[in-house]
Every structure is written in structure tokens, then in C-alpha cells.
Write a protein that holds these residues in place. Structure first.
Motif, PDB file in Angstrom:
ATOM      1  N   GLN A  58      48.050  48.644  63.617  1.00 43.14           N
ATOM      2  CA  GLN A  58      47.088  49.141  62.393  1.00 43.14           C
ATOM      3  C   GLN A  58      45.409  48.196  62.130  1.00 43.14           C
ATOM      4  O   GLN A  58      45.016  48.090  61.707  1.00 43.14           O
ATOM      5  N   ARG A  96      52.924  57.667  58.463  1.00 48.76           N
ATOM      6  CA  ARG A  96      51.372  57.484  58.079  1.00 48.76           C
ATOM      7  C   ARG A  96      50.589  56.748  59.071  1.00 48.76           C
ATOM      8  O   ARG A  96      49.480  57.024  59.389  1.00 48.76           O
ATOM      9  N   ILE A  97      51.156  55.679  59.522  1.00 47.64           N
ATOM     10  CA  ILE A  97      50.616  54.857  60.518  1.00 47.64           C
ATOM     11  C   ILE A  97      50.624  55.652  61.332  1.00 47.64           C
ATOM     12  O   ILE A  97      48.718  55.692  62.591  1.00 47.64           O
ATOM     13  N   ASN A 136      47.775  58.109  61.448  1.00 44.86           N
ATOM     14  CA  ASN A 136      46.477  58.115  61.636  1.00 44.86           C
ATOM     15  C   ASN A 136      45.725  57.909  62.734  1.00 44.86           C
ATOM     16  O   ASN A 136      44.977  57.501  63.595  1.00 44.86           O
ATOM     17  N   LYS A 158      44.858  60.509  65.354  1.00 50.20           N
ATOM     18  CA  LYS A 158      42.814  60.601  64.274  1.00 50.20           C
ATOM     19  C   LYS A 158      42.042  60.206  65.925  1.00 50.20           C
ATOM     20  O   LYS A 158      40.576  60.316  65.430  1.00 50.20           O
ATOM     21  N   SER A 159      42.602  59.123  66.293  1.00 47.91           N
ATOM     22  CA  SER A 159      41.803  57.927  66.913  1.00 47.91           C
ATOM     23  C   SER A 159      41.258  58.881  68.007  1.00 47.91           C
ATOM     24  O   SER A 159      41.537  60.061  68.648  1.00 47.91           O
TER      25      SER A 159
END
Length: 392
Positions: free
Chosen positions: A242, A280-281, A284, A287-288
Motif C-alpha cells: 500500500q 481489498r489490497i 486496489n 486499478k493501477s
């Protein structure tokens, strides 16, 4: 204060050539003379340390049964010596704790002397060394109370060259299963995770390289340690995932993929994919803006989707985000169409997601996952069967 005179080759400056058993007393004397208070004497001692270390290395190479030597290992330039005298010299090196004392004075050593010390460590830890020596040296390192701590602390040294020296020695130690176990026992993996987020790019990258070697060199050792420290390890690892920095994120996703899809890590993988936070990580990262990061994340994400024993909460998250996930995954197709394994996995994951039909009444409260640590590991019959190909 004694003065030191640099000698050509392995001679003492007179007609008398240095004998193996004379080396360690001189190393002890010159190491003790290393000081920041008297630069002239310390510089001379530093030169002497370099010469003596190279000589010890030349002796140690005579115990190496491997014919092939790395480019930086040097050659056995010193005079031939019998095995007994070599072993006695190396055992004296240990008895006088020379290596640890020099690691503690890295900041006082010249670049050449540090390189000589690094090469000596590398040679002494070579798998081809005589068994009796490997056993003796590994036992010394495992029982040493300070040396691994000093190496980890050295990663934070203001001089990056010293930090990289410490990383090289740690990676040399990971060649041996027993030393890898000691590194885990001393919590070096946790230290490397923290160092992987260090401000210096060189130190951060080197620390991650050491972490990768530690986790993958002896996977069965790593798995047992992770099972005992599952929550804390992945809590720290999630911090890297993150961080938002491309290089660190790329290294972290690649290592995580390589580990989780390894057969040895099968049960760790099953525990990992049952944690909502991890899903969840990874979502995310999908979506990079970087296609390479999205591809790396896909190889981890597919484990959550194809898991035949999803927790209700994992299934709910996938179902609620089904359409968006399918759109993202479908966008990876054109650039990876030449990779048949990737396309097969991609289509399988998309089909599995599309089969998740919305329920009339979704769960409102999060459901606690049934796997929280090393005490509840899934049985081997629940292990996924997926491609291990990683396209980049």
C-alpha cells in the motif's frame, strides 16, 4: 602504539614469508589498532587488515571442493598449506571473533578492506567448502549473539556502501538451511520488511533482495516461520503493498506471487486468500495505471477467485464488485494475448466472476474469516490448481 607496514604479496617485508599460523595474531593486532582517533596509525592498520584478509581467503579457497569459483572470489594465490594448518588458522579466526569485530568497525575500513572482508565471508560460506569447516563456521554464526544484529543495523548506516555490504553477507548466509533458520529465529525477516520501506532507493532494493532470498532459498523453513507469525508478517507486508511507490510495489507483488504459487507455500496461500484485507489490497493494485502491476496483481487475485473454499465475506466482495472486476480483467487481454497460460487463466477467472449472481439480501455485517493464523491451516485437499505462469 605499534606501527604497521604494508607488505607485498604474503611476505612480512623481510625475507621471511608469512606462515598460516602467523596471520591471526597480526589480524588481531591490526583490528585493535583501527581507530578514528589516530588516522595515520589506523590507515596503516587498515592496509594490514586488507592484506591479512586476502591471505586468509587464499588459504580458505584451498578447502573449496568446487572447481568453479565466482568472479569476485579470487584465486588461491597464497602458498600451498596443509589442511590441518588451514583449519587451525580458520578456527583461530573464529576463536578471536575477528569477523564480528571487523563488522563492528566497517566504518573505519577502506573500500578495499571491506571488499576483502566481503569476499572472505563469501568464500567461508561457499557450499563447496570442506564439511568439517562448514559445520564449524555455521555453528559459530548460529551461536553468535551479536553478528546478525550488527549486520541488520548496518543496513541503516549513513554510508550506503556499508549497508550493501551487510546485505551481501546476509544473502550469503541464506545459502545454508541452518543459517536461514537462525535468521528467521532472530526476526531478520521482520527487519528486512521494515528496511524495504527505507527512504534510500539502493538500501530499500537491496533489503528486498535479501528478503526474497531468505523466503525462497529454503521454502520449507520460511513456511514454518510464516505459519507461526502469519498475522504480523502479512500486516507488515501489506504496508509495502500500500506504499504507492512503483518499484517497491512491483517487487512486493512479484515476490508474493512467486511465493504463493510455490508448492511449498500451498497452505500459506490458502490462509492468505481467506483474508478480506488481502483481497481489498490486491483489488486496489488491479486499478493501477501500470499494466505490469495489473498483470502481477492478477496472478495473486486469481487465487481468491478460483479458491473452492471461499469464505462468505470473500464471496460477497467478489460478487459486489463483479462487473467492475470483469471490465478490468478483460482490459488485460490485448497486451497478453500471446501468452496462452495467461489467457486461459484470465478467461477462467472472468467466467467464475460472471457466474456469481447477486443475492436478494446481501449480508450487512462483515463475517470473520475462519483462518486467522497458524493454528487453523487448511487441509491439503483444498489446495488450488492454477497456472504458475507470470507474464510481464
Amino acid at each position: 602504539m605499534a606501527l604497521f607496514f604494508r607488505c607485498p604479496c604474503w611476505c612480512t617485508g623481510t625475507s621471511h614469508c608469512l606462515e598460516p599460523l602467523e596471520v591471526i595474531p597480526r589480524l588481531v593486532q591490526s583490528t585493535a589498532a583501527l581507530s578514528s582517533e589516530c588516522s595515520k596509525v589506523s590507515d596503516a592498520a587498515c592496509d594490514e587488515v586488507e592484506d591479512m584478509l586476502r591471505y586468509v581467503q587464499s588459504l580458505a579457497l584451498q578447502l573449496d571442493g568446487d572447481k568453479g569459483l565466482p568472479a569476485d572470489a579470487g584465486k588461491a594465490e597464497g602458498p600451498p598449506a596443509n589442511v590441518d594448518s588451514i583449519m587451525e588458522t580458520l578456527e583461530s579466526l573464529i576463536a578471536n571473533d575477528i569477523l564480528a569485530r571487523l563488522v563492528g568497525k566497517l566504518g573505519l575500513l577502506s573500500l578495499e578492506a571491506r571488499n576483502a572482508l566481503l569476499n572472505l565471508f563469501s568464500v567461508l560460506l561457499r557450499p563447496g567448502m570442506a564439511l568439517s569447516w562448514r559445520t564449524t563456521f555455521q555453528t559459530h554464526l548460529r551461536n553468535h549473539t551479536r553478528i546478525f544484529g550488527m549486520l541488520v543495523e548496518g543496513y541503516s548506516h549513513e554510508q550506503e556502501e556499508i549497508a550493501l555490504f551487510c546485505g551481501s553477507v546476509i544473502r550469503s548466509c541464506t545459502r545454508h538451511r541452518e543459517l536461514a533458520m537462525t535468521l528467521f529465529k532472530r526476526s531478520v525477516a521482520f527487519e528486512l520488511l521494515d528496511l524495504a520501506q527505507y527512504a534510500s532507493f539502493e538500501v530499500s532494493t537491496d533489503a528486498f533482495c535479501s528478503l526474497r532470498r531468505l523466503l525462497l532459498a529454503h521454502r520449507e523453513v520460511a513456511v514454518e516461520w510464516i505459519k507461526e507469525n502469519f498475522m504480523e508478517f502479512f500486516s507488515r507486508y501489506d504496508g509495502i503493498l500500500q506504499c504507492g511507490e512503483y518499484v517497491k510495489l512491483r517487487q512486493a507483488t512479484r515476490l508474493l506471487h512467486d511465493a504463493l504459487l510455490s508448492v511449498a507455500f500451498a497452505r500459506v496461500m490458502m490462509a492468505y486468500v481467506n483474508e478480506e484485507q488481502h483481497l481489498r489490497i490486491v483489488m486496489n493494485i488491479l486499478k493501477s495505471e501500470s499494466r505490469q502491476l495489473r498483470v502481477e496483481a492478477f496472478h495473486i487475485f486469481k487465487l481468491f477467485v478460483i479458491n473452492p473454499r471461499q469464505t462468505p465475506r470473500i464471496e460477497q466482495i467478489l460478487r459486489n464488485n463483479r462487473d467492475g472486476l470483469c471490465h478490468v480483467l478483460d482490459g488485460l487481454c490485448t497486451s497478453q494475448s500471446e501468452d496462452k497460460d495467461f489467457v486461459r487463466d484470465q478467461h477462467r477467472v472472468i467466467r467464475t466472476l460472471q457466474a456469481l449472481q447477486p443475492k436478494e439480501k446481501e449480508m450487512k455485517e462483515p463475517i470473520k474469516d475462519h483462518i486467522k493464523g497458524a493454528n487453523h491451516w487448511p487441509s491439503s485437499d483444498s489446495i488450488l490448481s492454477v497456472s504458475t505462469t507470470c507474464s510481464s
